[in-house]
Design a protein around this motif. Structure first.
Motif, PDB file in Angstrom:
ATOM      1  N   ASN A   8       0.800  -1.208   0.000  1.00 15.47           N
ATOM      2  CA  ASN A   8       0.000   0.000   0.000  1.00 15.47           C
ATOM      3  C   ASN A   8       0.842   1.272   0.000  1.00 15.47           C
ATOM      4  N   SER A   9       2.136   1.166   0.078  1.00 14.82           N
ATOM      5  CA  SER A   9       2.984   2.348   0.100  1.00 14.82           C
ATOM      6  C   SER A   9       3.550   2.600  -1.291  1.00 14.82           C
ATOM      7  N   ALA A  10       3.997   3.832  -1.495  1.00 12.86           N
ATOM      8  CA  ALA A  10       4.547   4.201  -2.797  1.00 12.86           C
ATOM      9  C   ALA A  10       5.838   3.440  -3.048  1.00 12.86           C
ATOM     10  N   PRO A  11       6.143   3.148  -4.313  1.00  7.19           N
ATOM     11  CA  PRO A  11       7.396   2.451  -4.603  1.00  7.19           C
ATOM     12  C   PRO A  11       8.601   3.332  -4.311  1.00  7.19           C
ATOM     13  N   ARG A  12       9.709   2.711  -3.993  1.00  2.29           N
ATOM     14  CA  ARG A  12      10.973   3.414  -3.829  1.00  2.29           C
ATOM     15  C   ARG A  12      11.568   3.601  -5.224  1.00  2.29           C
ATOM     16  N   VAL A  13      11.839   4.834  -5.594  1.00  3.79           N
ATOM     17  CA  VAL A  13      12.385   5.127  -6.921  1.00  3.79           C
ATOM     18  C   VAL A  13      13.894   5.347  -6.779  1.00  3.79           C
ATOM     19  N   ILE A  14      14.669   4.495  -7.436  1.00  4.45           N
ATOM     20  CA  ILE A  14      16.128   4.498  -7.276  1.00  4.45           C
ATOM     21  C   ILE A  14      16.796   4.616  -8.634  1.00  4.45           C
ATOM     22  N   SER A  15      17.629   5.638  -8.806  1.00  3.59           N
ATOM     23  CA  SER A  15      18.463   5.748 -10.011  1.00  3.59           C
ATOM     24  C   SER A  15      19.733   4.933  -9.818  1.00  3.59           C
ATOM     25  N   VAL A  16      20.019   4.060 -10.763  1.00  2.00           N
ATOM     26  CA  VAL A  16      21.294   3.344 -10.781  1.00  2.00           C
ATOM     27  C   VAL A  16      22.200   4.146 -11.697  1.00  2.00           C
ATOM     28  N   ALA A  17      23.164   4.845 -11.097  1.00  5.01           N
ATOM     29  CA  ALA A  17      23.881   5.858 -11.872  1.00  5.01           C
ATOM     30  C   ALA A  17      25.349   5.942 -11.494  1.00  5.01           C
ATOM     31  N   ASN A  18      26.145   6.245 -12.494  1.00  2.00           N
ATOM     32  CA  ASN A  18      27.544   6.621 -12.311  1.00  2.00           C
ATOM     33  C   ASN A  18      27.962   7.306 -13.607  1.00  2.00           C
ATOM     34  N   GLN A  19      28.530   8.500 -13.504  1.00  2.00           N
ATOM     35  CA  GLN A  19      28.928   9.219 -14.720  1.00  2.00           C
ATOM     36  C   GLN A  19      30.086   8.533 -15.441  1.00  2.00           C
ATOM     37  N   LYS A  20      30.726   7.615 -14.753  1.00  2.21           N
ATOM     38  CA  LYS A  20      31.814   6.848 -15.360  1.00  2.21           C
ATOM     39  C   LYS A  20      31.221   5.613 -16.038  1.00  2.21           C
ATOM     40  N   GLY A  21      31.642   5.330 -17.256  1.00  2.00           N
ATOM     41  CA  GLY A  21      31.146   4.156 -17.966  1.00  2.00           C
ATOM     42  C   GLY A  21      31.893   2.890 -17.564  1.00  2.00           C
ATOM     43  N   GLY A  22      31.323   1.751 -17.889  1.00  2.00           N
ATOM     44  CA  GLY A  22      32.000   0.473 -17.683  1.00  2.00           C
ATOM     45  C   GLY A  22      32.131   0.018 -16.246  1.00  2.00           C
ATOM     46  N   ALA A 120       5.709  11.861 -14.918  1.00  2.00           N
ATOM     47  CA  ALA A 120       5.197  10.594 -15.461  1.00  2.00           C
ATOM     48  C   ALA A 120       5.130   9.521 -14.376  1.00  2.00           C
ATOM     49  N   ILE A 121       6.160   9.448 -13.539  1.00  2.00           N
ATOM     50  CA  ILE A 121       6.168   8.443 -12.464  1.00  2.00           C
ATOM     51  C   ILE A 121       5.085   8.753 -11.434  1.00  2.00           C
ATOM     52  N   GLU A 122       4.947  10.024 -11.061  1.00  2.00           N
ATOM     53  CA  GLU A 122       3.929  10.393 -10.074  1.00  2.00           C
ATOM     54  C   GLU A 122       2.528  10.083 -10.584  1.00  2.00           C
ATOM     55  N   ALA A 123       2.284  10.345 -11.857  1.00  2.00           N
ATOM     56  CA  ALA A 123       0.967  10.041 -12.424  1.00  2.00           C
ATOM     57  C   ALA A 123       0.718   8.527 -12.438  1.00  2.00           C
ATOM     58  N   TYR A 124       1.745   7.770 -12.769  1.00  2.00           N
ATOM     59  CA  TYR A 124       1.625   6.312 -12.793  1.00  2.00           C
ATOM     60  C   TYR A 124       1.338   5.762 -11.398  1.00  2.00           C
ATOM     61  N   VAL A 125       2.087   6.232 -10.413  1.00  2.00           N
ATOM     62  CA  VAL A 125       1.912   5.734  -9.043  1.00  2.00           C
ATOM     63  C   VAL A 125       0.525   6.101  -8.521  1.00  2.00           C
ATOM     64  N   ALA A 126       0.083   7.325  -8.786  1.00  2.00           N
ATOM     65  CA  ALA A 126      -1.230   7.766  -8.312  1.00  2.00           C
ATOM     66  C   ALA A 126      -2.350   6.959  -8.960  1.00  2.00           C
ATOM     67  N   ASP A 127      -2.173   6.618 -10.233  1.00  2.00           N
ATOM     68  CA  ASP A 127      -3.232   5.948 -10.984  1.00  2.00           C
ATOM     69  C   ASP A 127      -3.175   4.433 -10.883  1.00  2.00           C
ATOM     70  N   ALA A 128      -1.949   3.900 -10.805  1.00  2.00           N
ATOM     71  CA  ALA A 128      -1.822   2.460 -11.062  1.00  2.00           C
ATOM     72  C   ALA A 128      -1.083   1.674  -9.992  1.00  2.00           C
ATOM     73  N   ASN A 129      -0.813   2.272  -8.826  1.00  2.21           N
ATOM     74  CA  ASN A 129      -0.076   1.449  -7.863  1.00  2.21           C
ATOM     75  C   ASN A 129      -0.954   0.411  -7.179  1.00  2.21           C
ATOM     76  N   ARG A 130      -2.165   0.258  -7.695  1.00  5.09           N
ATOM     77  CA  ARG A 130      -2.948  -0.913  -7.299  1.00  5.09           C
ATOM     78  C   ARG A 130      -2.182  -2.190  -7.673  1.00  5.09           C
ATOM     79  N   GLU A 131      -1.239  -2.070  -8.612  1.00  2.00           N
ATOM     80  CA  GLU A 131      -0.396  -3.212  -8.966  1.00  2.00           C
ATOM     81  C   GLU A 131       0.601  -3.532  -7.859  1.00  2.00           C
ATOM     82  N   GLY A 132       0.787  -2.611  -6.923  1.00  6.05           N
ATOM     83  CA  GLY A 132       1.676  -2.875  -5.795  1.00  6.05           C
ATOM     84  C   GLY A 132       3.136  -2.896  -6.176  1.00  6.05           C
ATOM     85  N   ILE A 133       3.589  -1.930  -6.971  1.00  2.88           N
ATOM     86  CA  ILE A 133       5.006  -1.878  -7.331  1.00  2.88           C
ATOM     87  C   ILE A 133       5.817  -1.482  -6.107  1.00  2.88           C
ATOM     88  N   ASP A 134       6.879  -2.227  -5.831  1.00  5.90           N
ATOM     89  CA  ASP A 134       7.726  -1.949  -4.671  1.00  5.90           C
ATOM     90  C   ASP A 134       8.922  -1.068  -5.019  1.00  5.90           C
TER      91      ASP A 134
END
Length: 279
Positions: A8-22, A120-134
């Motif tokens: 019932n809680s909002a999903p945790r949104v996590i960027s997997v990021a590093n400006q260095k490649g490889g 886009a993410i906020e609209a998706y979570v508000a409308d469709a988190n009945r799917e229970g995305i974690d």
């Protein structure tokens, strides 16, 4: 924490990021997402790299990428219209293709361009988190551009894969400066989810030295789990599979399952602390 509470809680949104490649960024996004799904978390990966490697590595061929991250960012398509099933049950992806490389030019005249993915993410979570995305994991390109800025603006936190090599800390310093700039101007709540050491070679003294340096500088922000240099992890994307489906028993698969469990424990602790503060 009960399963219903988590759902019932909002999903945790996590960027997997590093400006260095490889550094194992896409590999980490794919396999952490798969491992989270394997332990009954429901996951969406947003492939925000024009190379589309996360999409390919999860078995989504170019012909099946009908609606992509480009359409979300530039065309204002709803995020749910791009959700595509992967070879992993419980794991969906917003796929990417080379069109995404034109996003910077397409959005040049939009004063609010940095917030397009967030909306886009906020609209998706508000409308469709009945799917229970974690979890929503965003696989970022290895550069600081409008795509990475959109990801960091939309995220609760950033997870940084860090290769155990000589210049690792140098690249990390640049990334942390970017995080501070985003906090100051676009997303004050952006947190460091954690640093994960990748491509660790136990036979190499340098790997141990880098790991020790990173742990000394960042303490508990560094995950205990270390991802080893493992040939099965490298082979898996060419088969269109995450390593957990390619070879569940290899060292790389075991490491990503351990990392996923660490991430879930971390999230449960964070939510428990939040609830205590509110009470």
């Amino acid at each position: 924490m009960s399963d219903n509470h988590a759902r019932n809680s909002a999903p945790r949104v996590i960027s997997v990021a590093n400006q260095k490649g490889g550094v194992g960024k896409t590999t980490t996004a794919i396999n952490l997402g798969t491992a989270l799904a394997a332990i009954k978390q429901r996951v969406v990966i947003i492939d925000l790299d024009p190379q589309g490697n996360a999409s390919t590595g999860l078995g989504v061929p170019p012909a099946d990428r009908q609606v992509t991250a480009f359409d979300i960012l530039v065309g204002d398509e709803p995020l749910q219209s791009a959700l595509t099933k992967t070879v992993v049950p419980g794991l969906q992806i917003v796929p990417s293709d080379v069109l995404l490389s034109g996003a910077e030019l397409e959005l040049a005249n939009d004063n609010r361009r940095s917030y397009r993915l967030k909306r886009a993410i906020e609209a998706y979570v508000a409308d469709a988190n009945r799917e229970g995305i974690d979890y929503i994991l965003i696989d970022c390109p290895p550069s600081l551009n409008v795509l990475t800025v959109n990801a960091l603006t939309a995220s609760d936190a950033i997870l940084v894969p860090l290769q155990c090599e000589f210049f690792a800390l140098e690249g990390l310093t640049q990334l942390l400066k970017t995080v501070e700039r985003v906090r100051g101007h676009l997303n004050a709540k952006l947190d460091i989810q954690g640093l994960v050491l990748t491509m660790y070679d136990s036979r190499n003294n340098l790997s141990a030295e880098v790991a020790a340096d990173v742990r000394e500088h960042f303490g508990e922000k560094v995950y205990k789990t270390v991802i080893p240099r493992n040939v099965r992890v490298s082979e898996a994307p060419s088969m269109g599979k995450p390593v957990l489906l390619y070879d569940l028993s290899c060292a790389g698969s075991k490491a990503y399952v351990a990392l996923a469990k660490e991430v879930v424990r971390q999230e449960r602790k964070r939510k428990s602390e939040q609830e205590s503060e509110i009470a």
